[in-house]
Design a protein around this motif. Structure first.
Motif, short mmCIF file in Angstrom:
data_model
loop_
_atom_site.label_atom_id
_atom_site.label_comp_id
_atom_site.label_asym_id
_atom_site.label_seq_id
_atom_site.Cartn_x
_atom_site.Cartn_y
_atom_site.Cartn_z
N ASP A 146 -33.74 -5.45 34.15
CA ASP A 146 -33.64 -5.49 35.62
C ASP A 146 -34.90 -6.10 36.23
N ARG A 147 -36.06 -5.72 35.70
CA ARG A 147 -37.31 -6.26 36.21
C ARG A 147 -37.40 -7.77 35.97
N VAL A 148 -36.99 -8.20 34.78
CA VAL A 148 -37.04 -9.63 34.44
C VAL A 148 -36.13 -10.43 35.37
N MET A 149 -34.92 -9.97 35.58
CA MET A 149 -33.98 -10.70 36.42
C MET A 149 -34.47 -10.74 37.88
N GLU A 150 -35.07 -9.65 38.34
CA GLU A 150 -35.58 -9.62 39.71
C GLU A 150 -36.76 -10.58 39.86
N GLY B 238 -37.88 -12.85 28.13
CA GLY B 238 -37.26 -12.76 29.45
C GLY B 238 -36.40 -13.97 29.77
N GLN B 239 -36.91 -15.16 29.42
CA GLN B 239 -36.13 -16.37 29.65
C GLN B 239 -34.86 -16.37 28.80
N CYS B 240 -34.98 -15.89 27.57
CA CYS B 240 -33.82 -15.80 26.69
C CYS B 240 -32.78 -14.83 27.27
N ALA B 241 -33.25 -13.69 27.75
CA ALA B 241 -32.32 -12.71 28.33
C ALA B 241 -31.59 -13.29 29.53
N GLU B 242 -32.31 -14.03 30.37
CA GLU B 242 -31.68 -14.63 31.54
C GLU B 242 -30.60 -15.63 31.14
N ALA C 128 -38.92 -15.68 41.91
CA ALA C 128 -39.59 -16.94 41.61
C ALA C 128 -38.74 -18.12 42.06
N ALA C 129 -37.42 -18.04 41.85
CA ALA C 129 -36.53 -19.12 42.28
C ALA C 129 -36.54 -19.27 43.79
N ALA C 130 -36.53 -18.12 44.51
CA ALA C 130 -36.55 -18.17 45.97
C ALA C 130 -37.88 -18.73 46.48
N ALA C 131 -38.98 -18.32 45.85
CA ALA C 131 -40.28 -18.82 46.27
C ALA C 131 -40.40 -20.30 46.00
N GLY C 132 -39.87 -20.76 44.88
CA GLY C 132 -39.93 -22.18 44.56
C GLY C 132 -39.13 -23.02 45.53
#
Length: 598
Positions: free
Chosen positions: A562-566, A532-536, A571-575
């Motif tokens: 789509d699920r990974v990006m969401e 998932g990190q690689c795909a992002e 996670a970024a918004a929560a952080g």
């Protein structure tokens, strides 16, 4: 302590007794010299020879109090005890610092570091003739250097005199010591003595300061290269694995900072062979952190002193390729970094040797014996299989080991270990491909003009990597794929958007879609997260729409993408919200836990 006034009287009485004892010790006449020498001899014995570490640490603290008492005295003769070469007190301080700054117990080493800072600051103040703080002390001491015509020495060297060859190597090494308290305190002491680095890239290490005479810490180290290199070489052979690891890190710093400096490189050149021999000895160490640091240091030395290192190159290349298949992943990665340094230092001939190793080892995972996950789990939970294995030091994840290698005796043989697995050789080659791509991917951005990883060279290797990572007949295949997903984004970044998208992306797209879709399947959570990190990251390079279209063509990956990006957006918004309006916690053991909120 018989005075009135309650607790205040007791405190005043205690202080009065202590001051009286100070006067008796330091202001005694000739009749009491023998008693004073007896006291110092006993204190030195407690600091250096005593078997109890608590006694050694406490005795060093007592010496620190005595140094402070000397500085508090208004009698010039008392202060002279700290600077006179024939002073018995100075001799005791010298031998105590020599011993405590290299004590095997971190508690004693910390006490020695505190004593070292207090004594060095006292010497700087005495030389300056006042009680100034450290910044003004260094500045005014450097002005005195101008007046004395002594422009090539730092204030520390001028103040410490004959103590420099003993103090400086120990101060340098303790900046890398395993115990965080000793390491951070020693780094702060270095900044207090030599000033802070002018460039953020210099970190807490050696730097050449334009604000102080003599080139700052780097100049002092260069001028004292002989005792420093001898001490580092000796510590590479120490019984304590933490000391050997710190010594290897110190040697690597010498190569990186001093060896690549246009003014100071020649100071270190006569000692390159000696330091290389010490590092080669550490390649056989039973402790893998020591082998790891020795591996990196040798690669850095080849970059800085290619000509001097060339006679040892066959041995070094053999050691690097051995480390490339090590059981520890970080050792494999750093071996790849060292091989990349060798290619940068020696050019096309070394590249051909490295490529030969890559072509041979990259398919090694095909030879991995088949094993089901159930068998692997039973093996991990088998008590008999874990009996009599490696033991570890208290307070450390490093092995509890003495020195290893040919002709060495440790607490166990370095050959009593888990055998290397074939898939680990493939894993090491993944890191090697990353190094070759990120450093020599194209002619416009390469560390050597005569070394370029063209598509004719790279495409067959990457194709083989993609094919061998599809294998799943052994449980560690998830670990191999995890490594590949973590290294693929820097490879793609180095190749560039057009080149990677046109030739290399399709080699991995089907495997990426499969790994993303196995969130609740047989794949490990580490490999799913790494995919998932690689795909992002690849989506950020070539565009989310393009990557999603390629995944959609496989028939299974677009929903997972789509699920990974969401998930990452959430996670970024929560952080960001978590630290919004709050003070960020800064750990003394690493970088801030979160950056400032925009």
């Amino acid at each position: 302590g018989g005075g009135g006034g309650g607790g205040g009287g007791d405190g005043n009485g205690t202080r009065g007794s202590y001051v009286a004892e100070e006067v008796r010790l330091f202001d005694s006449g000739d009749d009491d010299v023998e008693e004073f020498d007896w006291f110092l001899s006993g204190l030195q014995h407690c600091c250096v020879v005593h078997v109890n570490r608590h006694v050694r640490a406490a005795s060093a603290a007592v010496l620190g109090v005595l140094v402070k008492s000397c500085m508090r005295s208004r009698n010039p003769r008392i202060r002279d005890l700290l600077v006179d070469d024939d002073s018995r007190f100075r001799g005791v301080l010298k031998e105590t610092l020599r011993s405590t700054l290299e004590d095997n117990w971190s508690q004693v080493r910390m006490a020695g570091s505190v004593l070292c800072r207090r004594y060095v600051r006292a010497l700087l103040r005495i030389r300056n003739g006042g009680e100034n703080d450290d910044e003004s002390t260094r500045a005014e001491a450097d002005d005195d250097d101008d007046e004395d015509g002594d422009e090539e020495l730092t204030a520390f060297e001028s103040a410490a005199g004959d103590l420099v060859p003993m103090l400086l190597p120990r101060m340098c090494l303790n900046r890398f010591y395993l115990a965080q308290g000793v390491k951070l305190y020693s780094q702060d002491t270095w900044k207090l003595v030599f000033g802070s680095a002018s460039s953020p890239n210099d970190g807490e290490g050696l730097h050449s300061s334009e604000e102080t005479k003599g080139g700052g810490g780097m100049g002092a180290v260069a001028r004292n290269a002989a005792p420093l290199c001898r001490y580092y070489s000796k510590m590479c052979d120490a019984d304590n694995h933490a000391v050997r690891e710190a010594a290897c890190q110190g040697v690597a710093e010498l190569a990186q900072k001093v060896g690549m400096h246009p003014l100071y490189a020649e100071y270190l050149s006569p000692y390159v062979t000696m330091l290389l021999q010490a590092l080669l000895m550490c390649f056989h160490d039973e402790s893998w952190p020591v082998r790891d640091e020795a591996c990196l240091a040798c690669g850095t030395f080849c970059l800085a002193y290619a000509e001097e290192c060339e006679p040892e190159l066959p041995v070094l290349f053999e050691r690097w390729t051995e480390q490339l298949t090590d059981q520890i992943w970080s050792v494999r990665e750093d071996a790849a970094v060292a091989l990349g340094d060798a290619v940068a230092a020696y050019g096309p001939d070394m590249l051909e040797k490295v490529l030969k190793v890559a072509r041979k080892s990259l398919p090694a995972a095909r030879d991995q014996p088949p094993m089901s996950r159930e068998e692997y789990k039973r093996l991990q939970n088998d008590a008999a299989a874990h009996t009599g294995n490696q033991v570890y030091s208290c307070g450390s994840l490093a092995p509890k080991l003495r020195k290893g290698g040919a002709g060495r005796i440790g607490c166990m043989s370095c050959f009593v270990d888990r055998p290397k697995a074939p898939w680990e050789a493939t894993d090491g080659c993944v890191y090697l491909l990353r190094e070759l791509c990120t450093r020599f991917a194209n002619g416009d951005d390469t560390e050597r003009d005569d070394v370029v990883m063209t598509d004719d060279i790279l495409l067959p290797l990457v194709t083989e990597l993609a094919d061998v990572c599809r294998l799943s007949h052994y449980p560690q295949s998830d670990d191999l794929r995890t490594t590949m997903w973590r290294q693929l984004p820097p490879i793609a970044e180095a190749l560039g958007k057009r080149r990677f998208k046109g030739l290399y992306l399709d080699l991995f797209i089907e495997l990426l879609a499969k790994n993303l879709d196995e969130r609740y399947g047989a794949a490990s959570q580490l490999s799913v997260h790494a995919a998932g990190q690689c795909a992002e990251e690849i989506a950020g390079l070539i565009g989310p729409g393009i990557l999603r279209g390629r995944l959609e063509a496989t028939g299974r990956g677009e929903e997972a993408f789509d699920r990974v990006m969401e998930e990452r957006r959430m996670a970024a918004a929560a952080g960001a919200g978590r630290f919004n309006g709050r003070e960020v916690f800064h750990s003394p053991f690493g970088p801030p836990m979160a950056g400032p909120v925009a």
